[in-house]
Design a protein around this motif. Structure first.
Motif, PDB file in Angstrom:
ATOM      1  N   ASN A  78       0.160  -3.434   3.638  1.00 59.60           N
ATOM      2  CA  ASN A  78       0.789  -3.163   4.454  1.00 59.60           C
ATOM      3  C   ASN A  78       1.311  -2.056   3.703  1.00 59.60           C
ATOM      4  OD1 ASN A  78       0.241  -3.922   7.122  1.00 59.60           O
ATOM      5  ND2 ASN A  78       2.353  -5.039   7.184  1.00 59.60           N
ATOM      6  N   SER A  79       1.816  -0.597   4.174  1.00 60.41           N
ATOM      7  CA  SER A  79       2.508   0.574   3.464  1.00 60.41           C
ATOM      8  C   SER A  79       4.211  -0.358   3.930  1.00 60.41           C
ATOM      9  CB  SER A  79       2.364   1.963   3.792  1.00 60.41           C
ATOM     10  OG  SER A  79       3.039   1.843   5.085  1.00 60.41           O
ATOM     11  N   ILE A 120      -7.478  -0.177   1.961  1.00 58.50           N
ATOM     12  CA  ILE A 120      -7.364   0.097   0.389  1.00 58.50           C
ATOM     13  C   ILE A 120      -8.914   0.257  -0.247  1.00 58.50           C
ATOM     14  CG2 ILE A 120      -6.645  -0.148  -1.596  1.00 58.50           C
ATOM     15  CD1 ILE A 120      -4.525  -1.182  -0.621  1.00 58.50           C
ATOM     16  N   ASN A 121      -9.582   0.552  -0.952  1.00 58.63           N
ATOM     17  CA  ASN A 121     -10.656   0.493  -1.645  1.00 58.63           C
ATOM     18  C   ASN A 121     -10.492  -0.903  -2.510  1.00 58.63           C
ATOM     19  OD1 ASN A 121     -12.479   1.535  -3.967  1.00 58.63           O
ATOM     20  ND2 ASN A 121     -13.363   2.191  -2.384  1.00 58.63           N
ATOM     21  N   ALA A 132       0.454   0.351  -4.931  1.00 64.54           N
ATOM     22  CA  ALA A 132       1.567   0.708  -4.992  1.00 64.54           C
ATOM     23  C   ALA A 132       2.669  -0.942  -5.480  1.00 64.54           C
ATOM     24  CB  ALA A 132       2.429   1.484  -3.836  1.00 64.54           C
ATOM     25  N   LYS A 133       2.477  -1.808  -5.183  1.00 63.25           N
ATOM     26  CA  LYS A 133       2.499  -2.911  -5.970  1.00 63.25           C
ATOM     27  C   LYS A 133       2.433  -4.557  -5.951  1.00 63.25           C
ATOM     28  CE  LYS A 133       7.672  -1.972  -5.869  1.00 63.25           C
ATOM     29  NZ  LYS A 133       8.632  -2.000  -4.634  1.00 63.25           N
ATOM     30  N   VAL A 134       1.986  -5.231  -7.196  1.00 61.49           N
ATOM     31  CA  VAL A 134       1.161  -6.132  -6.726  1.00 61.49           C
ATOM     32  C   VAL A 134       2.382  -7.318  -6.892  1.00 61.49           C
ATOM     33  CG1 VAL A 134      -0.832  -7.861  -7.408  1.00 61.49           C
ATOM     34  CG2 VAL A 134      -1.654  -5.285  -7.268  1.00 61.49           C
ATOM     35  N   ASN A 135       2.156  -8.761  -5.730  1.00 59.77           N
ATOM     36  CA  ASN A 135       2.990  -9.525  -6.458  1.00 59.77           C
ATOM     37  C   ASN A 135       2.000 -10.889  -5.991  1.00 59.77           C
ATOM     38  OD1 ASN A 135       4.812 -11.799  -6.448  1.00 59.77           O
ATOM     39  ND2 ASN A 135       5.823 -10.976  -4.397  1.00 59.77           N
ATOM     40  N   ALA A 191       0.539  -0.934  -0.105  1.00 60.68           N
ATOM     41  CA  ALA A 191       0.017  -0.311   0.110  1.00 60.68           C
ATOM     42  C   ALA A 191       0.974   1.558   0.209  1.00 60.68           C
ATOM     43  CB  ALA A 191      -0.678   0.033   1.202  1.00 60.68           C
ATOM     44  N   ARG A 192       0.498   2.387  -0.321  1.00 59.12           N
ATOM     45  CA  ARG A 192       0.742   3.212  -0.336  1.00 59.12           C
ATOM     46  C   ARG A 192      -0.351   4.668  -0.004  1.00 59.12           C
ATOM     47  NH1 ARG A 192       2.429   4.189  -5.754  1.00 59.12           N
ATOM     48  NH2 ARG A 192       0.180   4.805  -6.478  1.00 59.12           N
TER      49      ARG A 192
END
Length: 335
Positions: free
Chosen positions: A220-221, A229-230, A196-199, A181-182
C-alpha cells in the motif's frame, strides 16, 4: 553316595524321530540363509563403492564449509520465471528452500507471478502492457494482480515448502506494514510502485523461530492504495534492510550476458562499477535492467553479494550456495 544315573539308549523309533528333526533343521537353516543372501543382494549390501558414490560424498564434503558459513545468516531469494510454471522445477525449488532452511539458513522468499497474472488477465480479456520491463497497471489490472499474487501464488509456494518439512508463512507488503509503496514515476505505469519504506519487525521473530517468510510484492501507498511493485526491487530492498548475506534472483537467463543472444557470453563475476557501466552502455536492458539495478542498490546498502542465476536449471539454488563453482552471475559489492 548314589551312583550317577546311566543314560538309557534310545529305541530305534526314537532315534528315527531325532534324525528327522536334525534333517529338518538343516533344511530350514539352508532356506533362511538363502533368503538372507537374497535380501542383502536386493539392498545392495555387498555392492562395491562406485565412482557415483564417490561423487556424492565429494558433493557433501564440498557443501560443508558453506553450510557452516551461512548457518544463521540471511539470504533473500526472488522466485520467479519458468521455475514457477514448470511442476518439476517448482518441486526442485521447494526442496532447495526446505534444505536451506533445514541447515540453519534464514531464508526470505520474495515472489512475482508474471505468467499466472498474464493467464488470468487473458481469461478476463485484459491485455497486459509493459514499459521498460515493468507492467503498466490500471485499477482493473491491479485487482487481478493482487488476487493472483496474494491469494493464489503465495499460498502455493507456502504449501510447497510446508510439504517438504519446513514451515512457511505467507505475507505481502501490506502485512505488518512490511513495505510502504510510492507511485512510480508520477503514475506513468499506473499503480506500479517503488519501495518507499521497509519495516522488518514482522520478519525478525519469524526468522529466529525457523519460519520461512514468503512475500508477494503487493504493498500500500501512504494513502492506502494497493500497488504492484517489481518483485526484484522488493527482494533487493528487503535484502538491504535485513542485512542479508546474499541476494539471489531466479531468472529465465543464464545470468548477465554481454550478448543477449549468446549464452556463452555469460559474465560469471562482475564488480558494482562494471555493472553500472553495462547499463549505461545499453548492454543490460529491458527485463534484465531492473534486476541488475536492484542488485546495485542492495550492494550499495551493504549486502555482501548478489546473484542472477538460471531458475530453469534444477536445484540452481543449491548449486549457487553450496558449491565452489556457483552458477550464473555474481555481482560483487567492492569496486
Amino acid at each position: 553316595r548314589r551312583p550317577p544315573r546311566s543314560t538309557p539308549k534310545p529305541s530305534s523309533a526314537a532315534s528315527d524321530v531325532y534324525k528327522r528333526q536334525r534333517k529338518n533343521k538343516k533344511i530350514i537353516h539352508k532356506k533362511m540363509n538363502k533368503e538372507i543372501q537374497k535380501a542383502n543382494h536386493s539392498k545392495n549390501i555387498n555392492k562395491p563403492f562406485t565412482d557415483k558414490d564417490s561423487i556424492r560424498v565429494s558433493v557433501l564434503s564440498e557443501a560443508l564449509p558453506y553450510i557452516q558459513r551461512f548457518a544463521n545468516k540471511r539470504i533473500v531469494i526472488k522466485y520467479g520465471g519458468s521455475a514457477m510454471a514448470d511442476k518439476t522445477l517448482q518441486n526442485a525449488v521447494f526442496r532447495d528452500l526446505a534444505l536451506l532452511s533445514s541447515v540453519g539458513v534464514q531464508i526470505v522468499v520474495v515472489h512475482g507471478g508474471g505468467p499466472e497474472i498474464n493467464q488470468w488477465l487473458e481469461k478476463l480479456g485484459i491485455k497486459p502492457v509493459f514499459l521498460d520491463g515493468l507492467r503498466i497497471t490500471d485499477t482493473e489490472t491491479m485487482d487481478v494482480v493482487e488476487m493472483v499474487l496474494t491469494g493464489r501464488v503465495n499460498k502455493q509456494i507456502v504449501s510447497g515448502i510446508n510439504n517438504h518439512g519446513r514451515l512457511a508463512v505467507g505475507l505481502c507488503g501490506i502485512d505488518g506494514g512490511l513495505i510502504e509503496a510510492r507511485t512510480l514515476g508520477g503514475g506513468s505505469h499506473g499503480l506500479v510502485g517503488e519501495v518507499a519504506k521497509v519495516n522488518t519487525k514482522i520478519l525478525s521473530p519469524l526468522l529466529e523461530e525457523g519460519y520461512v517468510p514468503v512475500i508477494s510484492s503487493v504493498a500500500n501507498s501512504s494513502d492506502g492504495r494497493s500497488h504492484n511493485i517489481n518483485a526484484d526491487t522488493v527482494a533487493g530492498e528487503l535484502a538491504a534492510a535485513l542485512g542479508a548475506e546474499k541476494l539471489i534472483l531466479l531468472t529465465d537467463t543464464p545470468g548477465i550476458l554481454r550478448n543477449e543472444n549468446d549464452p556463452s557470453s555469460l559474465i560469471e563475476k562482475i564488480r558494482l562499477s562494471e555493472a553500472r557501466e553495462l547499463i549505461d552502455k545499453g548492454i543490460v536492458k529491458a527485463g534484465m535492467k531492473p534486476k541488475v539495478e536492484c542488485c546495485i542498490r542492495s550492494l550499495a546498502q551493504g549486502v555482501n553479494a548478489a546473484h542472477i542465476i538460471d531458475g530453469r536449471t534444477p536445484h540452481s539454488l543449491l548449486l549457487e550456495v553450496f558449491t565452489d563453482a556457483g552458477i550464473g552471475t555474481m555481482v560483487m559489492g567492492r569496486g
